[in-house]
Write a protein that holds these residues in place. Sequence first.
Motif, mmCIF file in Angstrom:
data_model
loop_
_atom_site.group_PDB
_atom_site.id
_atom_site.type_symbol
_atom_site.label_atom_id
_atom_site.label_comp_id
_atom_site.label_asym_id
_atom_site.label_seq_id
_atom_site.Cartn_x
_atom_site.Cartn_y
_atom_site.Cartn_z
ATOM 1 N N LEU A 49 52.994 38.557 55.886
ATOM 2 C CA LEU A 49 52.112 39.721 55.780
ATOM 3 C C LEU A 49 51.884 40.108 54.326
ATOM 4 N N ARG A 50 52.902 39.867 53.505
ATOM 5 C CA ARG A 50 52.721 40.126 52.073
ATOM 6 C C ARG A 50 51.669 39.197 51.489
ATOM 7 N N SER A 51 51.708 37.926 51.878
ATOM 8 C CA SER A 51 50.711 37.019 51.305
ATOM 9 C C SER A 51 49.324 37.340 51.857
ATOM 10 N N GLU A 52 49.271 37.801 53.127
ATOM 11 C CA GLU A 52 47.995 38.257 53.686
ATOM 12 C C GLU A 52 47.477 39.455 52.874
ATOM 13 N N LEU A 53 48.385 40.371 52.617
ATOM 14 C CA LEU A 53 48.058 41.573 51.840
ATOM 15 C C LEU A 53 47.566 41.175 50.441
ATOM 16 N N TYR A 54 48.283 40.232 49.842
ATOM 17 C CA TYR A 54 47.907 39.758 48.505
ATOM 18 C C TYR A 54 46.479 39.205 48.517
ATOM 19 N N GLN A 55 46.222 38.338 49.488
ATOM 20 C CA GLN A 55 44.884 37.735 49.585
ATOM 21 C C GLN A 55 43.808 38.803 49.652
ATOM 22 N N GLN A 56 44.083 39.821 50.482
ATOM 23 C CA GLN A 56 43.070 40.852 50.683
ATOM 24 C C GLN A 56 42.892 41.727 49.453
ATOM 25 N N VAL A 57 44.004 42.015 48.768
ATOM 26 C CA VAL A 57 43.907 42.833 47.544
ATOM 27 C C VAL A 57 43.108 42.075 46.489
ATOM 28 N N SER A 117 40.977 39.661 46.917
ATOM 29 C CA SER A 117 39.569 39.460 47.267
ATOM 30 C C SER A 117 38.801 40.790 47.294
ATOM 31 N N GLY A 118 39.475 41.864 46.917
ATOM 32 C CA GLY A 118 38.765 43.111 46.645
ATOM 33 C C GLY A 118 38.564 44.027 47.843
ATOM 34 N N PRO A 158 50.222 35.941 41.338
ATOM 35 C CA PRO A 158 49.582 36.288 40.066
ATOM 36 C C PRO A 158 48.453 37.298 40.269
ATOM 37 N N PHE A 159 48.453 38.329 39.456
ATOM 38 C CA PHE A 159 47.399 39.341 39.568
ATOM 39 C C PHE A 159 46.501 39.310 38.337
ATOM 40 N N LYS A 160 45.230 39.611 38.580
ATOM 41 C CA LYS A 160 44.269 39.590 37.481
ATOM 42 C C LYS A 160 44.511 40.771 36.535
ATOM 43 N N ASN A 161 44.805 41.927 37.134
ATOM 44 C CA ASN A 161 45.034 43.105 36.291
ATOM 45 C C ASN A 161 46.090 44.005 36.905
ATOM 46 N N GLU A 162 46.469 45.006 36.144
ATOM 47 C CA GLU A 162 47.542 45.887 36.584
ATOM 48 C C GLU A 162 47.140 46.716 37.795
ATOM 49 N N LYS A 163 45.859 47.028 37.873
ATOM 50 C CA LYS A 163 45.360 47.862 38.962
ATOM 51 C C LYS A 163 45.586 47.189 40.316
#
Lengths: 194, 155
Positions: free
Chosen positions: B64-72, B74-75, B26-31
Amino acid sequence: MSSQIDKESRLSQKPKRLIYILPLGLFAVLMVIFFFGLGLNPRLVPSPLIGETVPAFSLPKLSNPNELIQHTVLKGEISLLNIWATWCASCKHEHPVLMKIAQSNEVQIYGLYYKDVPSQGVAWLRSYGDPYHENAVDEEGKVGIEWGAYGTPETFLIDQKGIIRYKHIGPISWNDWKTTILPMINTLRNNNDV
Amino acid sequence: MMSRFSCFYLCLFFLTTVNAEITGFPFKNEKEEQRFRELSSELRCLVCQNQSLADSNAELAQDLRSELYQQVVSGNSNNQIINFMTKRYGDFILYKPRFATKTLLLWIAPIILFIVGFFCLVRFSKFKNHPQKKEIPEADLQKIRVLLQAEEEKK
């Protein structure tokens, strides 16, 4: 007079002839590059961790889930860190070699038990033998990412200061041990004595 | 002929396959989502080496995708994330090689080849357009004139 003209025209032809050979020369260079380049194994990705201190971790031990094992155990003595799992077929293939290395008493082997169920690992070590000094359980594979693991088995050689010196990708054969890893261990040991 | 409806459903089918990789994130926004998409297609899966993290279903790619997700989420900046990945997996994880001394030849070779090609083009076309004029001796010219004259007189 005419002989002089002949001479001149022959001279002006010389660089032209070289240009005709140029494509052949370029082709030869390409062949040499391809010969060596295509012989490389793309699966062997060089690790950027070589020369770096070991990535930090704190994980439950396979032998006792209530106790933690930390990366600090990899400092002080030369050691191997082997990333393995029971779902990994090559690990089974590598296992007898690890047993032999453990019996040689040249180096301590630590294991990173990667993305697998602890009970299965315990059963595996009970039935095939346990070459590991200690195993850290990385069920989620997070620590595996820290170590840049992408295909088990992978083995790191770590020196007395906890610096990664070498990475072996894929199962270690007895020959790899004898011709590559053991000589490196001996060099590290000698350097430390000096 | 394909009806409008079947075409619509066919399109839906492809849409779902494209989106398959981000289900469960789930993403907060489109960006954020955009950033995740971009990064996951720029990073290579090391198990199946000709696929990006976005395309691959390998275990490692999922991790690695979930790692990437976490990092995206968390800003972390794109640069921070790329550095995180290359520190662990090396430049190999990048589909687009970095501009460095090691890859210098890779980047400038096209420019060099273009210049060399251009040079060759200019040089060799010059030969074609201006063939060397051979001086014809005056005596030969005289002979030609005589012959032409004779030909003319025959008519």
